[in-house]
Design an enzyme around this catalytic site. Structure first.
Site, short mmCIF file in Angstrom:
data_model
loop_
_atom_site.label_atom_id
_atom_site.label_comp_id
_atom_site.label_asym_id
_atom_site.label_seq_id
_atom_site.Cartn_x
_atom_site.Cartn_y
_atom_site.Cartn_z
N ASP A 69 13.15 -4.70 5.86
CA ASP A 69 14.33 -5.55 5.95
C ASP A 69 14.99 -5.42 7.32
OD1 ASP A 69 13.97 -6.30 3.27
OD2 ASP A 69 15.07 -4.55 2.57
N HIS A 101 16.39 -3.83 -2.01
CA HIS A 101 15.21 -4.36 -1.33
C HIS A 101 14.70 -5.63 -2.02
CE1 HIS A 101 11.76 -4.38 1.28
NE2 HIS A 101 10.90 -4.18 0.30
#
Length: 327
Positions: free
Chosen positions: A163, A190
């Site tokens: 990310d 996530h």
């Protein structure tokens, strides 16, 4: 004879990293990057198929690490015994139209069985979970280790580095900055709305429209890959690089290097008041694993909204993982 000699070499001292799911789409490029890493002296590869071939292939690369491949469920114990770090990219990949939650039923069982093996054969290892959905699979590992009485919250990590890697890339593309030097803190979880990029903390000026578009792209960047691969898989190469980056940071910290900060989904007090035990923020790594968990810092009004939207989803994801083990 080759495999026999490799197994004898594997008894040498040094940092041992085990990759569980090493023959898969993430596992193979991740194993390649770890073979090239000078901090890895012993690389143990495990999967249910094809692992010896992957190991022999990698063993021909002229770096100073020994590679051994293990195939089949009966060999996982040998593969992870004495491992300092265990990286878990095992599990089925996403396909078009699938969310990370859609993966849960299959991957939850796989991850739980891996957790049981870790509890028995490598309870002191540092465990890096890549298998999706990370928001749920990390609690599955934790609950499994708790049942065995070997849970250490400092040694369990959900790898959310991708990310941050995506955020740096997307911001640099938009603003023309150096992608390597562009730092973006990403917190939360996530998947989807649980991914919270803190663009206000970058020192870069954005319009509100840019913030909203970047936030959505960072949250759903994985969908771009799934769509572009047209049914053949999900993010494998970028995830392998992100996983290798986090593994290297941890290995350097275990060797005593200080000041290493990386994002990770860990057992955390940051959102505990909202009933969220697992949360990703920047953490400082050390010889014991998690040494310090960084606070969120000042959030913009928009980021506070993102945080509020992420909390109920994280609560649900975590409970789902815990319930799978405790049902």
């Amino acid at each position: 004879m080759l495999i026999y000699n490799m197994k004898n070499l594997n008894k040498q001292l040094g940092k041992k990293v085990a990759v569980i799911g090493a023959a898969g789409g993430i596992g193979q490029p991740l194993s390649l990057l770890l073979k090239l890493n000078p901090n890895v002296s012993r690389l143990s590869l495990y999967d249910i198929v094809n692992t010896p071939g992957v190991a022999v292939d990698l063993s021909h690369i002229n770096t100073n690490s020994n590679v051994v491949g293990y195939k089949g469920q009966d060999s996982i114990g040998e593969a992870i015994t004495d491992a300092d770090v265990i990286v878990i990219p095992a599990g089925v990949p996403r396909k078009p139209g699938m969310t990370r939650d859609d993966l849960f039923n299959t991957n939850a069982n796989i991850v739980q069985s891996i957790g049981q093996a870790i509890a028995k054969h490598a309870p002191k290892a540092h465990v890096l979970v890549i298998a999706n959905p990370v928001n749920s699979t990390v609690p599955i590992i934790a609950e499994t280790l708790k049942k065995a009485g070997v849970f250490d919250p400092r040694r369990i990590f959900g790898v959310t580095t991708l990310d941050v890697v995506r955020a740096s890339t997307f911001v640099s593309e938009l603003k023309g900055t150096d992608a390597v030097k562009t730092k973006v803190t990403v917190v939360g979880g996530h998947s989807g709305v649980t991914i919270i990029p803190l663009l206000s903390q970058t020192g870069i000026n954005f319009t509100q429209e840019e913030i909203e578009k970047l936030t959505h792209r960072i949250q759903y960047g994985g969908d771009e890959v799934v769509k572009a691969k047209d049914g053949t898989g999900s993010a494998t190469l970028s995830m392998a690089q992100a996983g290798a980056r986090f593994t290297n940071s941890l290995l350097e910290a275990l060797e005593g290097k200080t000041g290493i900060v990386e994002p990770s989904y860990v057992y955390s007090p940051v959102a505990a008041k909202e009933g969220v035990a697992w949360f990703s923020t920047n953490i400082e790594l050390g010889v014991n694993g998690v040494e310090k968990i960084h606070p969120l810092g000042k959030l913009s009004e928009y980021e506070q909204k993102l945080y509020a939207e992420a909390i109920p989803e994280l609560q649900k994801n975590i409970k789902k993982g815990e319930a799978h083990v405790n049902k």
